[in-house]
Design a protein around this motif. Structure first.
Motif, mmCIF file in Angstrom:
data_model
loop_
_atom_site.group_PDB
_atom_site.id
_atom_site.type_symbol
_atom_site.label_atom_id
_atom_site.label_comp_id
_atom_site.label_asym_id
_atom_site.label_seq_id
_atom_site.Cartn_x
_atom_site.Cartn_y
_atom_site.Cartn_z
ATOM 1 N N UNK A 112 37.129 41.934 55.291
ATOM 2 C CA UNK A 112 36.911 40.570 54.832
ATOM 3 C C UNK A 112 35.988 39.785 55.764
ATOM 4 N N UNK A 113 35.658 40.337 56.930
ATOM 5 C CA UNK A 113 34.767 39.657 57.865
ATOM 6 C C UNK A 113 33.330 39.703 57.328
ATOM 7 N N UNK A 114 32.642 38.584 57.426
ATOM 8 C CA UNK A 114 31.249 38.489 57.001
ATOM 9 C C UNK A 114 30.355 39.156 58.046
ATOM 10 N N UNK A 115 29.686 40.282 57.712
ATOM 11 C CA UNK A 115 28.863 40.977 58.710
ATOM 12 C C UNK A 115 27.738 40.124 59.274
ATOM 13 N N UNK A 116 27.174 39.220 58.469
ATOM 14 C CA UNK A 116 26.104 38.345 58.963
ATOM 15 C C UNK A 116 26.635 37.450 60.079
ATOM 16 N N UNK A 117 27.839 36.904 59.893
ATOM 17 C CA UNK A 117 28.452 36.082 60.941
ATOM 18 C C UNK A 117 28.713 36.924 62.183
ATOM 19 N N UNK A 118 29.212 38.155 61.977
ATOM 20 C CA UNK A 118 29.528 39.019 63.109
ATOM 21 C C UNK A 118 28.276 39.319 63.931
ATOM 22 N N UNK A 119 27.157 39.614 63.265
ATOM 23 C CA UNK A 119 25.950 40.033 63.967
ATOM 24 C C UNK A 119 25.137 38.869 64.524
ATOM 25 N N UNK A 120 25.113 37.737 63.792
ATOM 26 C CA UNK A 120 24.211 36.652 64.180
ATOM 27 C C UNK A 120 24.909 35.336 64.513
ATOM 28 N N UNK A 121 26.162 35.184 64.068
ATOM 29 C CA UNK A 121 26.860 33.924 64.252
ATOM 30 C C UNK A 121 26.573 32.922 63.148
ATOM 31 N N UNK A 122 25.730 33.281 62.181
ATOM 32 C CA UNK A 122 25.387 32.382 61.084
ATOM 33 C C UNK A 122 26.330 32.604 59.901
ATOM 34 N N UNK A 123 26.582 31.542 59.135
ATOM 35 C CA UNK A 123 27.420 31.664 57.956
ATOM 36 C C UNK A 123 28.897 31.554 58.285
ATOM 37 N N UNK A 124 29.733 31.827 57.274
ATOM 38 C CA UNK A 124 31.182 31.755 57.442
ATOM 39 C C UNK A 124 31.726 33.010 58.100
ATOM 40 N N UNK A 125 32.864 32.862 58.749
ATOM 41 C CA UNK A 125 33.508 34.006 59.376
ATOM 42 C C UNK A 125 33.917 35.048 58.336
ATOM 43 N N UNK A 126 34.396 34.574 57.179
ATOM 44 C CA UNK A 126 34.881 35.479 56.135
ATOM 45 C C UNK A 126 33.941 35.480 54.948
#
Length: 243
Positions: free
Chosen positions: A60-74
């Motif tokens: 459920x984790x948003x990969x874009x948030x994980x890699x860049x910090x942008x967008x929602x966590x989920x």
């Protein structure tokens, strides 16, 4: 002067930030994703293998948030392609025990590939392979396999394919749904009823209804296998090994 948190890589910090939302201890969190405390709390960089384990455990984790910090966590919605086309609200997510191999790491277009046990791999002859978490040893994220349609990976055992493959090498496999796609003299994984999983080159047999399996190690003679003994075939499209 930098704090300990500032020294940790941004991706590690975001993983720990997500862990803090779960309401479980760090020890339980590390156990679930299969890493040690020092792996995420040290100042060293993070590997693709660790990220793949994390994203596979918590899809459920948003990969874009994980890699860049942008967008929602989920992710805003999660869809299980084998069960329904209806979006599932985040707060009702049920993480399945069996994860279909078609799950895509959406933002990067790189699919985490499961390294499975021989018992799990034997099931690919059924036409649909759904793997239980207990049968997954590792997840690999290998960008070069992005367009190879890899369905699963499995470890080579024994010396029959030496020197092409060593024991412990990991091979990437594409399931063949039609025998007309066999490629002679190429390495295949063969699921058989009596002999289990074989890794061999395939050649035509002089006998009707049979296929000849050939080892690269000349100490292992070639032999014929009846087609009705074979429950599944997969083409080996790549491998990962250590010197």
């Amino acid at each position: 002067m930098q704090t300990k948190e500032q020294k940790i890589s941004p991706i590690k910090q975001r993983i720990l930030q997500y862990a803090a939302t779960l309401g479980i201890s760090k020890r339980d969190f590390y156990t679930r994703i299969g890493v040690s405390r020092g792996t995420l709390e040290s100042a060293t960089g993070i590997t693709e293998d660790i990220m793949a384990k994390f994203i596979a455990t918590y899809p459920d984790v948003n990969p874009e948030w994980l890699l860049t910090g942008h967008g929602n966590m989920l992710k805003s919605v999660t869809v299980n392609p084998t069960a329904t086309n209806t979006p599932i609200p985040e707060d009702n997510i049920d993480r399945p025990k069996a994860r279909p191999l078609t799950t895509i790491w959406e933002t990067t277009n790189v699919k985490p590939i499961p390294l499975v046990t021989e018992t799990a791999a034997a099931g690919f002859g059924n036409g649909f392979l759904s793997i239980e978490e207990k049968d997954v040893k590792e997840y690999y994220v290998i960008p070069k396999f992005r367009y190879c349609n890899v369905d699963f990976m499995i470890e080579v055992s024994g010396l029959s394919m030496y020197p092409h493959f060593n024991p412990g090498d990991v091979i990437a496999c594409t399931i063949l749904k039609d025998r007309k796609f066999l490629q002679w003299n190429k390495c295949h994984v063969i699921a058989t009823r009596e002999q289990g999983i074989l890794v061999k080159r395939l050649m035509p047999s002089a006998k009707d209804g049979y296929i000849t399996v050939v080892s690269d190690n000349k100490e292992y003679p070639a032999f014929d296998v009846p087609f009705d003994e074979i429950t599944g075939l997969a083409l080996v499209v790549g491998s990962v090994g250590l010197e």
